[in-house]
Each structure stands twice: as C-alpha cells, then as structure tokens.
Design an enzyme around this catalytic site. Structure first.
Site, PDB file in Angstrom:
ATOM      1  N   HIS A 143     -22.035 -24.095  48.429  1.00  0.00           N
ATOM      2  CA  HIS A 143     -22.559 -22.767  48.030  1.00  0.00           C
ATOM      3  C   HIS A 143     -21.777 -21.586  47.046  1.00  0.00           C
ATOM      4  O   HIS A 143     -21.905 -20.951  46.327  1.00  0.00           O
ATOM      5  CB  HIS A 143     -22.450 -21.632  49.647  1.00  0.00           C
ATOM      6  N   CYS A 150     -37.749 -23.435  47.343  1.00  0.00           N
ATOM      7  CA  CYS A 150     -36.228 -22.944  47.184  1.00  0.00           C
ATOM      8  C   CYS A 150     -34.613 -23.607  46.696  1.00  0.00           C
ATOM      9  O   CYS A 150     -33.775 -22.817  46.470  1.00  0.00           O
ATOM     10  CB  CYS A 150     -35.988 -21.126  47.943  1.00  0.00           C
ATOM     11  N   GLU A 184     -35.608 -26.988  56.658  1.00  0.00           N
ATOM     12  CA  GLU A 184     -33.904 -28.071  55.888  1.00  0.00           C
ATOM     13  C   GLU A 184     -34.053 -29.091  56.783  1.00  0.00           C
ATOM     14  O   GLU A 184     -32.952 -29.041  56.132  1.00  0.00           O
ATOM     15  CB  GLU A 184     -33.536 -26.805  55.136  1.00  0.00           C
ATOM     16  N   ASP A 230     -30.060 -28.388  52.243  1.00  0.00           N
ATOM     17  CA  ASP A 230     -29.699 -29.169  53.489  1.00  0.00           C
ATOM     18  C   ASP A 230     -30.629 -29.696  53.509  1.00  0.00           C
ATOM     19  O   ASP A 230     -30.010 -30.995  54.193  1.00  0.00           O
ATOM     20  CB  ASP A 230     -29.817 -27.624  53.670  1.00  0.00           C
TER      21      ASP A 230
HETATM   22  C1  PEP Z   1     -31.443 -24.403  50.583  1.00  0.00           C
HETATM   23  O1  PEP Z   1     -30.586 -25.411  52.025  1.00  0.00           O
HETATM   24  O2  PEP Z   1     -32.040 -25.045  49.906  1.00  0.00           O
HETATM   25  C2  PEP Z   1     -31.529 -23.416  50.836  1.00  0.00           C
HETATM   26  C3  PEP Z   1     -32.579 -22.370  49.824  1.00  0.00           C
HETATM   27  O3  PEP Z   1     -30.648 -22.378  51.476  1.00  0.00           O
HETATM   28  P1  PEP Z   1     -28.931 -22.274  51.602  1.00  0.00           P
HETATM   29  O4  PEP Z   1     -28.121 -23.148  49.863  1.00  0.00           O
HETATM   30  O5  PEP Z   1     -28.796 -21.180  51.294  1.00  0.00           O
HETATM   31  O6  PEP Z   1     -27.971 -23.074  52.272  1.00  0.00           O
HETATM   32 MG    MG Z   2     -30.324 -24.185  53.537  1.00  0.00          MG
END
Ligand code: PEP
Ligand code: MG
Length: 500
Positions: A111, A424, A353, A377
């Site tokens: 992140h 996403c 995910e 994820d």
């Molecule tokens: C993902 O896991 O692809 C996602 C968009 O969520 P995050 O990156 O916030 O875990």
């Molecule tokens: Mg995620």
C-alpha cells in the site's frame, strides 16, 4: 559513543581536514559502522545495525536542533531514503517537496507503493539494504518504473535518465490530447474508465483525465491519518465531497480495508503472527460492528447526494457477504425510520481478491449488483506471496498464468451471470495488460488517475477481435516471463510509445 576517542578523532578529522559538515561526518561514520554489523553472520548482531541508525538519528537530532524537519512539515525539496515508510506516513508526505523516496523494506505491491503512485511521487519500495551506502548529499536516481535506485551515477547514466525523463514529459503532454476523448475501441466498443482514489483531493485529477466515475474509493485512509476514530460526520463529509464533485457520475465507496499493512489505532490482536491471513478488512469490520455501522450510515446518507455504490473488500465466503449485507440493511432500516433520505436501491458489490471468492463466484453473482477484481490481493493469495515482502517481490507477478486463469474465470462467470465486472487492482493500470483484459471480456477498468490516459490510449488503438486473439495466445503460454514479453510485443505494435 562519542567518548570513544578513536571515533571522536575520526569525526574531528573529517570536519577539520575534509571540511565535512558535522551532520555529514556523523552520518557517514555511523553508517560505516552499521554496514559492518549488517555484514556479520549472526542475525542477532546483523540486526544491531538498527541500533546504530537510532544513535545516528538522535545525534542528528541534537546537531540539527530546530533545523530538523519532520517529514510532514517539509519546507524545501527532498529525496527521502528510509528503512520503512508506512502507508499513513506516505499519505502525510507533501508531494510539493518530496521529489521521490526509497525504502529498504516493503514490496512494489504494498500500500505504501500504491499511495505513492496515487500522489504522483516516484518511489522504489523494498530496495533492500541501502542506508549504509549513503550519508546525505549524494546524487541519486529513483527509477520507479524499473524499481531501480542508482547512488552516485556516472555522467552517462545521468544523461540517459535526463533524456528518459524528458521523453516521459513529452509523452505525458501528447497523451493530454486524449483527455476529452471517449474510451472506445476502434470497433466502437465503449469501455468504462474509472478512477481509484484514497483522498477526496484526488477527484480533481480524475476529472482532468475524463474519468467516467470513481471505481474504488479506499476509505481506510480516513483512519490511517487520524489520531482518533473518525466520527460518522467525518466519514460523511469526506464521502459527500467526492460524491458532489463527481456530479452524478458513479462513486464506488469501499468499506474499511484495515489490517495487514494498513494499521490504525484500533483494538487489534497484538500477537498476530500472520496478519495478511488474519483479522483484516471485512473480517475486522464484522468484529467491530459499531465501527462498521458508523461507516455504513455515512455511506448510505451520502447516497442521497449522487450516484453512490457500496463495496465490501476481501470477501471470502458467502456467509461473510450475507452478514455484511445484513448490517447494511439494518443501517438502512434505522435511517429510514428516522426519516433520513438515501438511495433505497443503493447498489451493493464485492471485491474478488481471494481464490475462494473466484471459485464460488457463480453463487456470489446472485447476491451482488457488481463485482470488482482486486488483483493486488488476488496475486498475493493465489501465489502465496506477501505483496509487502521484498524478499519474495520477484515472485509477485500479475502475469503468472495461475493469476490469469483466476481473472479469466471471474470475468466469464460475472458476464454469464449478467453482473457488471470491473478490475481495480494495479494490474488494470498497466498498459501491458490492457489488451489481455479486454480480450478476456473486461469492459470496466478502475485505475489511479495517473494511469488513465495511457490505458485510454491502448483502448483507442485496438479492436476487440484483436484483443481476443492476444488473450487466447497469452492464455496458452506457461510462464509469467513469456506472457509478459508476448504482451509487451503486442503493445509495441499498437502503442509503441507505451511499451517498456
Ligand atoms: C486489490 O487488492 O487489488 C485492491 C484494489 O485493494 P487494496 O490494494 O487496497 O488491497
Ligand atoms: Mg485488496
């Protein structure tokens, strides 16, 4: 330590003879000591390098006094080199002054890296041991695209990177002409191109690139930047700002995805050995119902102001989804009883995910209004590779055939079930994968604003038939390296300026 006369003499010599500043002399010397510790075979002794950094930090604190700047209060341009930066520390950086940063730990899928990309800060996350190589004042190149850090580059390297930076700038300028053009393939298939945001301030960047809406609003950053738990009004104000600014375009608000590397001031088990598999995300919300209800009330109230959708993260079982939906219905019922306005048909979606969600998706599609594939994820859980661990970062690969099969199946099952499906995760923002995802049947992409024009460029340069051919060939290959190089070759044919 400064009572050590040899060390003292060494520092004095540096300052007197070599005209180093006291701060530079301290850093340089202590990092040399840290390096000696780091090279020792004993893990215990190697880790003592951290203690040397701590001594360095304290000495610099004394030497610099008032001049020492906190990371969130910078007043002049800097490059940050740190052992670690958490997502919240990153979110607090000021992109006006931070030219780039490098951390020793973490991974490109973490992140911290995602927040940096969202803020437009060049970064390499998880570069490995580096702090012992620098002491401040060196020239450094941060190549966020390739994940490379060059300390004290030679003239030729500097010239090459300067040239590359100019090319990138000129490409960005050319791509600006796509701002107001539709995200449509040559054969006129309209693709929805949405934005991923962490903060309301990013809406502007989405508008500037002609976004069709917000496909992922990561709300946990409300928590990560706060000392205390946000109230319902704090949630509501943040959502209202985004929803109003989007002027009727869809805004998909994802409920809290805290835990793992996104830690907040919440009661968390302090002995989690494996937080990525632990109490994170929807699991945490379902264990903290008051916190969950507070957020849901704010989201539901914001739905009266525009086109809102709510999405649950990290769903791994049907029961979990049903529980989350039940809490939502309950919140809606309470608000209705109190006469509060909201969208009674608020669309409810889930993120895919976790492999269990992919395997059960034919059941899930009957219970949600939309699906969003979170590849960040999904890669981690499919390949059993921690997205934030630099030691296995080379195994974290979106192009792995097992990952692609999960995505192929998710798109197919959603399309067959008549449920809109979006992607996403960061993968959908890389032009390398745009043709493949289109060929697999994806018609909605949600990407960080900085990637929007590049993805639109690819979309406008291809036909769906052509993409189906690319997807078919890619799915027949057996390893990530072959797949990636094939996809980049295909990208070169349609948009050479975007190919790596
Ligand atoms: C993902 O896991 O692809 C996602 C968009 O969520 P995050 O990156 O916030 O875990
Ligand atoms: Mg995620």
């Amino acid at each position: 330590m400064l009572r050590d006369t040899r060390l003292r003499a060494e520092l004095e010599e540096m300052i007197r003879e070599r005209h180093y500043s006291p701060e530079y002399a301290v850093s340089r010397t202590l990092r040399r000591y840290a390096k000696v510790f780091q090279s020792l075979d004993s893990t215990f002794l190697a880790e003592r390098a951290v203690d040397i950094y701590d001594i360095e930090k304290r000495l610099l604190g004394h030497l610099l006094g008032q001049r020492r700047e906190a990371l969130d209060q910078l007043t002049s341009p800097v490059v940050i080199l740190a052992h670690n930066l958490t997502p919240s520390e990153t979110a607090a950086l000021d992109p006006k002054f931070v030219r780039g940063f490098v951390t020793e730990v973490g991974g490109p899928g973490s992140h911290t890296a995602i927040v940096a990309a969202g803020m437009g800060i060049p970064a390499v996350v998880g570069a490995g041991n580096l702090l012992t190589e620098v002491s401040g004042g060196e020239t450094i190149i941060i190549d966020g695209d390739q994940g490379l850090v060059v300390v004290q580059p030679d003239e030729e390297t500097v010239a090459r990177y300067r040239h590359e930076a100019e090319e990138n700038l000129s490409l960005a300028k050319r791509l600006e002409s796509l701002r107001d053009l539709a995200s449509e393939t040559i054969d006129k298939v309209r693709i929805e191109l949405l934005g991923n945001i962490e903060f309301p301030t990013e809406v502007d960047a989405c508008h500037q690139r002609g976004s069709d809406g917000i496909g992922l609003y990561r709300t946990e950053f409300l928590y990560l930047n706060a000392e205390t738990e946000p109230t319902e009004e704090v949630h509501f104000n943040a959502y209202a700002e985004v929803v109003k600014a989007m002027q009727g375009k869809p805004v998909c608000i994802r409920t809290l995805d805290l835990g793992a590397d996104k830690m907040a001031h919440l009661p968390m088990p302090d002995d989690e050995k494996n937080p990525v598999l632990g109490l994170r995300s929807i699991r945490l919300s379902l264990r903290n119902l008051e916190l969950f209800r507070t957020q849901l009330r704010a989201i539901v109230r914001a739905s009266a102001l525009g086109n809102v959708r709510v999405m649950f993260p990290l769903i791994s079982t049907l029961l979990e989804l049903r529980q989350a939906k039940m809490v939502l219905s309950d919140v809606m019922e309470d608000l209705a009883e109190s006469g509060v306005e909201f969208d009674r048909k608020l669309p409810v979606g889930m993120m895919v995910e976790v492999p269990s969600a992919v395997l059960m998706l034919d059941r899930f599609v009957h219970e949600v209004n939309f699906i969003s594939i979170g590849t960040n994820d999904l890669i981690q859980y499919t390949l059993a590779v921690d997205r934030g661990n630099k030691d296995v970062a080379s195994l974290y690969n979106a192009a792995d055939p097992a990952v692609l099969r999960q995505i192929e199946s998710s798109i197919l099952v959603s399309n067959q079930g008549g449920v809109p499906v979006n992607c996403c995760g960061q993968m959908s923002s890389s032009p390398t994968f745009t043709m493949l995802l289109l060929g697999l049947g994806l018609r909605q992409f949600s990407v960080p604003p900085g990637a929007m024009l590049e993805v639109r460029k690819v979309i406008r340069s291809v036909t769906i038939d052509q993409c189906r051919g690319v997807a078919q060939r890619a799915m027949s290959l057996e390893n990530a390296r072959e797949i990636k190089s094939f996809l980049n070759e295909e990208l070169k044919k349609v948009a050479p300026e975007l190919a790596p």
